[in-house]
Enzyme design. Structure first.
Site, PDB file in Angstrom:
ATOM      1  CG  ASP A  17       2.014 -27.407 -29.258  1.00 27.57           C
ATOM      2  OD1 ASP A  17       2.189 -28.289 -28.405  1.00 27.57           O
ATOM      3  OD2 ASP A  17       2.316 -26.211 -29.067  1.00 27.57           O
ATOM      4  CE  LYS A  93       4.274 -26.955 -26.331  1.00 25.99           C
ATOM      5  NZ  LYS A  93       3.506 -25.725 -26.450  1.00 25.99           N
ATOM      6  CB  CYS A 126       4.892 -24.174 -29.730  1.00 27.81           C
ATOM      7  SG  CYS A 126       3.700 -23.310 -28.662  1.00 27.81           S
TER       8      CYS A 126
END
Length: 188
Positions: A17, A93, A126
């Site tokens: 991310d 995702k 995450c």
């Protein structure tokens, strides 16, 4: 045993991310995002020089009311300083755990990865969820702690500073799940 084998045999880099919306001027700025980006770039450079496995994970938020990582938005794009190169996998995702409802596990197993080096954002969400899931799946893990970033959180009527959130989550990961080291330890 060295933190990372010199030849990076069986080791994959997982960039979680590192997307535009986490940087200054974007939708969800994190504390020290630019410093973490710089450290992640050092690690990425080593993996690329060695021709090792690199996997980029990017989040798209499909929850009603989401304000960042909106599908197709510039903010959901991987930061240009770490833009994927041909041959580098990109996993999209919708959950904090990068393995949940994605092909990440099959990509890593197909590449022969047994050890993951993780850099990314947000440490408390995450990165944490992905590292814990990878541990449960049997991977050896190294987290480049200074190549990760987070933000202030609020709980119980008080604000927890980003530096304290970062320290607490990295300490928890280091207790059982991963070796947590500076980026230099895997980039050198």
């Amino acid at each position: 045993m060295p933190v990372v084998d010199a030849a990076l045999s069986g080791t994959a880099l997982l960039l979680v991310d590192i997307q535009n919306d986490y940087f200054p001027g974007w939708a969800r700025e994190l504390a020290r995002a630019e410093a973490a980006l710089e450290r992640a770039a050092l690690v990425l450079s080593r993996f690329r020089r060695a021709g090792a496995v690199v996997v980029h994970v990017r989040h798209e938020s499909v929850r009603p009311g989401s304000t960042f990582f909106l599908p197709g938005s510039p903010g959901a794009a991987i930061h240009p300083d770490l833009a994927p190169q041909p041959g580098e996998a990109v996993i999209t995702k919708a959950f904090p755990n990068s393995f949940r409802e994605t092909e990440l596990l099959s990509v890593l197993r197909g590449a022969g990865a047994r050890h993951l080096v993780v850099c990314g954002m947000m440490t408390h969400m995450c990165v944490d969820a992905t590292v814990r899931a990878a541990f449960d799946l049997g991977f050896r893990l190294t987290v480049a702690g200074d190549a990760c970033a987070t933000r202030d959180l609020a709980f119980g009527g008080r604000t927890v500073a980003a530096a304290d959130v970062q320290a607490a989550f990295l300490a928890a990961l280091a207790a059982v799940y991963a070796e947590v080291v500076p980026a230099e330890a895997v980039a050198g």
